[in-house]
Design a protein around this motif. Structure first.
Motif, PDB file in Angstrom:
ATOM      1  N   HIS A  82      63.680  85.733  42.590  1.00 43.20           N
ATOM      2  CA  HIS A  82      64.414  84.463  42.679  1.00 43.20           C
ATOM      3  C   HIS A  82      63.751  83.463  41.745  1.00 43.20           C
ATOM      4  O   HIS A  82      62.533  83.256  41.817  1.00 43.20           O
ATOM      5  CB  HIS A  82      64.397  83.894  44.098  1.00 43.20           C
ATOM      6  N   VAL A  83      64.536  82.857  40.876  1.00 42.76           N
ATOM      7  CA  VAL A  83      64.032  81.828  39.962  1.00 42.76           C
ATOM      8  C   VAL A  83      64.700  80.503  40.323  1.00 42.76           C
ATOM      9  O   VAL A  83      65.932  80.410  40.372  1.00 42.76           O
ATOM     10  CB  VAL A  83      64.324  82.181  38.491  1.00 42.76           C
ATOM     11  N   ALA A  84      63.894  79.483  40.578  1.00 45.80           N
ATOM     12  CA  ALA A  84      64.430  78.161  40.878  1.00 45.80           C
ATOM     13  C   ALA A  84      64.798  77.467  39.575  1.00 45.80           C
ATOM     14  O   ALA A  84      63.932  77.178  38.748  1.00 45.80           O
ATOM     15  CB  ALA A  84      63.401  77.338  41.641  1.00 45.80           C
ATOM     16  N   THR A  85      66.101  77.223  39.389  1.00 49.87           N
ATOM     17  CA  THR A  85      66.509  76.430  38.229  1.00 49.87           C
ATOM     18  C   THR A  85      66.835  75.017  38.725  1.00 49.87           C
ATOM     19  O   THR A  85      66.168  74.522  39.615  1.00 49.87           O
ATOM     20  CB  THR A  85      67.655  77.116  37.463  1.00 49.87           C
ATOM     21  N   SER A  86      67.825  74.371  38.214  1.00 53.26           N
ATOM     22  CA  SER A  86      67.988  72.955  38.549  1.00 53.26           C
ATOM     23  C   SER A  86      69.386  72.465  38.206  1.00 53.26           C
ATOM     24  O   SER A  86      70.031  72.969  37.274  1.00 53.26           O
ATOM     25  CB  SER A  86      66.948  72.137  37.771  1.00 53.26           C
ATOM     26  N   SER A  87      69.816  71.441  38.939  1.00 54.73           N
ATOM     27  CA  SER A  87      71.079  70.772  38.597  1.00 54.73           C
ATOM     28  C   SER A  87      71.014  70.119  37.230  1.00 54.73           C
ATOM     29  O   SER A  87      72.062  69.791  36.640  1.00 54.73           O
ATOM     30  CB  SER A  87      71.391  69.703  39.652  1.00 54.73           C
ATOM     31  N   GLU A  88      69.802  69.938  36.702  1.00 58.39           N
ATOM     32  CA  GLU A  88      69.657  69.344  35.373  1.00 58.39           C
ATOM     33  C   GLU A  88      70.272  70.214  34.280  1.00 58.39           C
ATOM     34  O   GLU A  88      70.472  69.751  33.168  1.00 58.39           O
ATOM     35  CB  GLU A  88      68.184  69.093  35.070  1.00 58.39           C
ATOM     36  N   ILE A  89      70.572  71.476  34.577  1.00 57.95           N
ATOM     37  CA  ILE A  89      71.213  72.323  33.568  1.00 57.95           C
ATOM     38  C   ILE A  89      72.623  71.824  33.265  1.00 57.95           C
ATOM     39  O   ILE A  89      73.150  72.063  32.178  1.00 57.95           O
ATOM     40  CB  ILE A  89      71.265  73.803  33.986  1.00 57.95           C
ATOM     41  N   PHE A  90      73.248  71.113  34.199  1.00 53.74           N
ATOM     42  CA  PHE A  90      74.634  70.684  34.007  1.00 53.74           C
ATOM     43  C   PHE A  90      74.738  69.444  33.121  1.00 53.74           C
ATOM     44  O   PHE A  90      75.592  69.373  32.249  1.00 53.74           O
ATOM     45  CB  PHE A  90      75.294  70.417  35.358  1.00 53.74           C
ATOM     46  N   GLY A  91      73.887  68.452  33.365  1.00 52.09           N
ATOM     47  CA  GLY A  91      73.932  67.244  32.552  1.00 52.09           C
ATOM     48  C   GLY A  91      75.318  66.630  32.523  1.00 52.09           C
ATOM     49  O   GLY A  91      75.942  66.388  33.565  1.00 52.09           O
ATOM     50  N   ASP A  92      75.825  66.400  31.328  1.00 52.57           N
ATOM     51  CA  ASP A  92      77.169  65.831  31.168  1.00 52.57           C
ATOM     52  C   ASP A  92      78.213  66.942  31.230  1.00 52.57           C
ATOM     53  O   ASP A  92      78.916  67.235  30.255  1.00 52.57           O
ATOM     54  CB  ASP A  92      77.265  65.071  29.841  1.00 52.57           C
ATOM     55  N   ALA A  93      78.328  67.555  32.380  1.00 56.46           N
ATOM     56  CA  ALA A  93      79.200  68.717  32.531  1.00 56.46           C
ATOM     57  C   ALA A  93      80.675  68.375  32.378  1.00 56.46           C
ATOM     58  O   ALA A  93      81.494  69.228  32.042  1.00 56.46           O
ATOM     59  CB  ALA A  93      78.962  69.362  33.898  1.00 56.46           C
ATOM     60  N   GLY A  94      81.022  67.131  32.672  1.00 55.01           N
ATOM     61  CA  GLY A  94      82.422  66.742  32.578  1.00 55.01           C
ATOM     62  C   GLY A  94      83.202  66.984  33.847  1.00 55.01           C
ATOM     63  O   GLY A  94      84.404  66.678  33.903  1.00 55.01           O
ATOM     64  N   GLU A  95      82.558  67.529  34.874  1.00 56.07           N
ATOM     65  CA  GLU A  95      83.207  67.723  36.163  1.00 56.07           C
ATOM     66  C   GLU A  95      82.186  67.542  37.274  1.00 56.07           C
ATOM     67  O   GLU A  95      81.001  67.834  37.110  1.00 56.07           O
ATOM     68  CB  GLU A  95      83.841  69.113  36.259  1.00 56.07           C
ATOM     69  N   SER A  96      82.659  67.023  38.382  1.00 54.54           N
ATOM     70  CA  SER A  96      81.794  66.806  39.538  1.00 54.54           C
ATOM     71  C   SER A  96      82.647  66.982  40.787  1.00 54.54           C
ATOM     72  O   SER A  96      83.739  66.409  40.862  1.00 54.54           O
ATOM     73  CB  SER A  96      81.185  65.401  39.501  1.00 54.54           C
ATOM     74  N   PRO A  97      82.212  67.785  41.759  1.00 54.91           N
ATOM     75  CA  PRO A  97      80.919  68.464  41.831  1.00 54.91           C
ATOM     76  C   PRO A  97      80.817  69.648  40.869  1.00 54.91           C
ATOM     77  O   PRO A  97      81.825  70.106  40.336  1.00 54.91           O
ATOM     78  CB  PRO A  97      80.845  68.912  43.288  1.00 54.91           C
ATOM     79  N   GLN A  98      79.584  70.114  40.687  1.00 54.47           N
ATOM     80  CA  GLN A  98      79.333  71.239  39.798  1.00 54.47           C
ATOM     81  C   GLN A  98      79.108  72.514  40.607  1.00 54.47           C
ATOM     82  O   GLN A  98      78.476  72.491  41.662  1.00 54.47           O
ATOM     83  CB  GLN A  98      78.098  70.975  38.935  1.00 54.47           C
ATOM     84  N   ASN A  99      79.630  73.615  40.074  1.00 51.69           N
ATOM     85  CA  ASN A  99      79.414  74.911  40.704  1.00 51.69           C
ATOM     86  C   ASN A  99      78.783  75.875  39.707  1.00 51.69           C
ATOM     87  O   ASN A  99      78.401  75.473  38.604  1.00 51.69           O
ATOM     88  CB  ASN A  99      80.731  75.475  41.264  1.00 51.69           C
ATOM     89  N   GLU A 100      78.685  77.139  40.063  1.00 52.43           N
ATOM     90  CA  GLU A 100      77.994  78.122  39.228  1.00 52.43           C
ATOM     91  C   GLU A 100      78.677  78.352  37.891  1.00 52.43           C
ATOM     92  O   GLU A 100      78.061  78.928  36.968  1.00 52.43           O
ATOM     93  CB  GLU A 100      77.883  79.449  39.983  1.00 52.43           C
TER      94      GLU A 100
END
Length: 325
Positions: free
Chosen positions: A119-137
């Protein structure tokens, strides 16, 4: 008895995960950068039931050696720089400590024992300006800081190593998660400590930035339980671990000051120097997949979490006051 290796075991998430795994009768080994004989306050509940080994994210040989020596059934890679603004000061080390260390550990698993579940802990910071909220996988990933770029690289490495080599590797995309073990420089702890200090007469005011900024907060205990659940599932995958609810800084402040029976408006001021431009995409997670596939959901409410933090800060502040008399 299953054997687990936790990187970053002395941190907020690592210590809660250690307690969870010990309660489930795992043999738990933790990777620490400091001398393993040093006292680690967050591990006092389980210090006699965990083993510590030394390793450093910037020392690949130490990471490979830990995998080879421990031979875990499960590897939880939680260690990483955690303060996003600091990544601007040294993006090279940030990338090495996050993406480089993740790559090293995955490669070591592949070489030494590819049956190890990771298991690797990543982060919501990968999304940044995703253009949609909420963010999913499956949301677009447009990180805004070197930290997010590094976490996205780690996230991508998990995916390609899983797809190409068949590793049981999972990425936990964690949104903001807090507890009384959170360091002081993070906003929620600053707020709960401030509320406690003002209540006990140790401070008069609390200075903050924008009260309108939005975050998705849940408890660290819930997040690490999700990590464990991901590795118990039949198939590896990536999961968003979040409450699914966006709350403002004002919501956070109101909740904390309600615990101590104070009106925050009498004590909190906004410093324009701390105010950042509003984010184009509010960072709110969609935990639907974790709920439907793993049966996971956040069990501790936002209000319960903040109360727990404020009460811990009240106790700590009162102890400090008593000791200084």
């Amino acid at each position: 008895m299953a054997r687990a290796l936790i990187t970053g075991i002395g941190g907020q998430d690592g210590s809660y995960l250690a307690e969870l795994l010990v309660a489930k009768h795992y043999e738990v080994v933790g990777l620490v950068r400091r001398d393993p004989d040093e006292d680690i306050p967050t591990l006092r509940e389980v210090e006699d039931r965990v083993e510590l080994v030394r390793g450093d994210l910037l020392d690949p040989a130490s990471l490979r050696r830990a995998i080879a020596d421990v031979r875990p059934d499960e590897l939880y890679h939680l260690a990483a720089p955690t303060f996003v603004p600091a990544s601007w000061e040294d993006p090279t080390s940030t990338m090495a400590a996050i993406a480089g260390a993740t790559s090293t550990l995955l490669a070591a698993v592949l070489e030494i024992d590819r049956s190890i579940k990771v298991h690797v802990a990543t982060s919501s910071e990968i999304f940044g300006d995703a253009g949609e909220s909420p963010q999913n996988e499956h949301s677009p990933c447009r990180p805004r800081a070197p930290y997010g770029v590094a976490k996205l690289a780690a996230h991508g490495m998990v995916r390609v190593m899983r797809a190409h080599h068949g590793l049981f590797a999972c990425s936990g995309i964690t949104f903001n998660h807090e507890s009384a073990r959170r360091p002081d420089h993070f906003l929620p702890r600053k707020v709960t400590r401030g509320a406690a200090a003002i209540k006990l007469g140790q401070a008069d005011a609390l200075e903050l930035g924008s009260m309108d900024a939005v975050r998705d907060w849940c408890h660290a205990r819930d997040v690490v339980r999700g990590a464990w659940m991901a590795l118990q599932h039949d198939e590896p995958g990536d999961y968003v671990f979040a409450s699914g609810i966006g709350r403002t800084v004002e919501d956070l402040v109101t909740t904390a000051f309600n615990v101590v029976g104070l009106d925050w408006r009498d004590h909190v001021t906004v410093n324009p120097a701390f105010v950042r431009a509003p984010e184009a995409t509010p960072p709110v997670g969609d935990p639907t997949r974790a709920r439907e596939v793993l049966g996971w959901e956040a069990e501790t409410s936002f209000e319960e979490m903040i109360r727990e933090m404020v009460e811990a800060d009240l106790a700590e502040t009162a102890q400090y006051m008593a000791g200084s008399e």
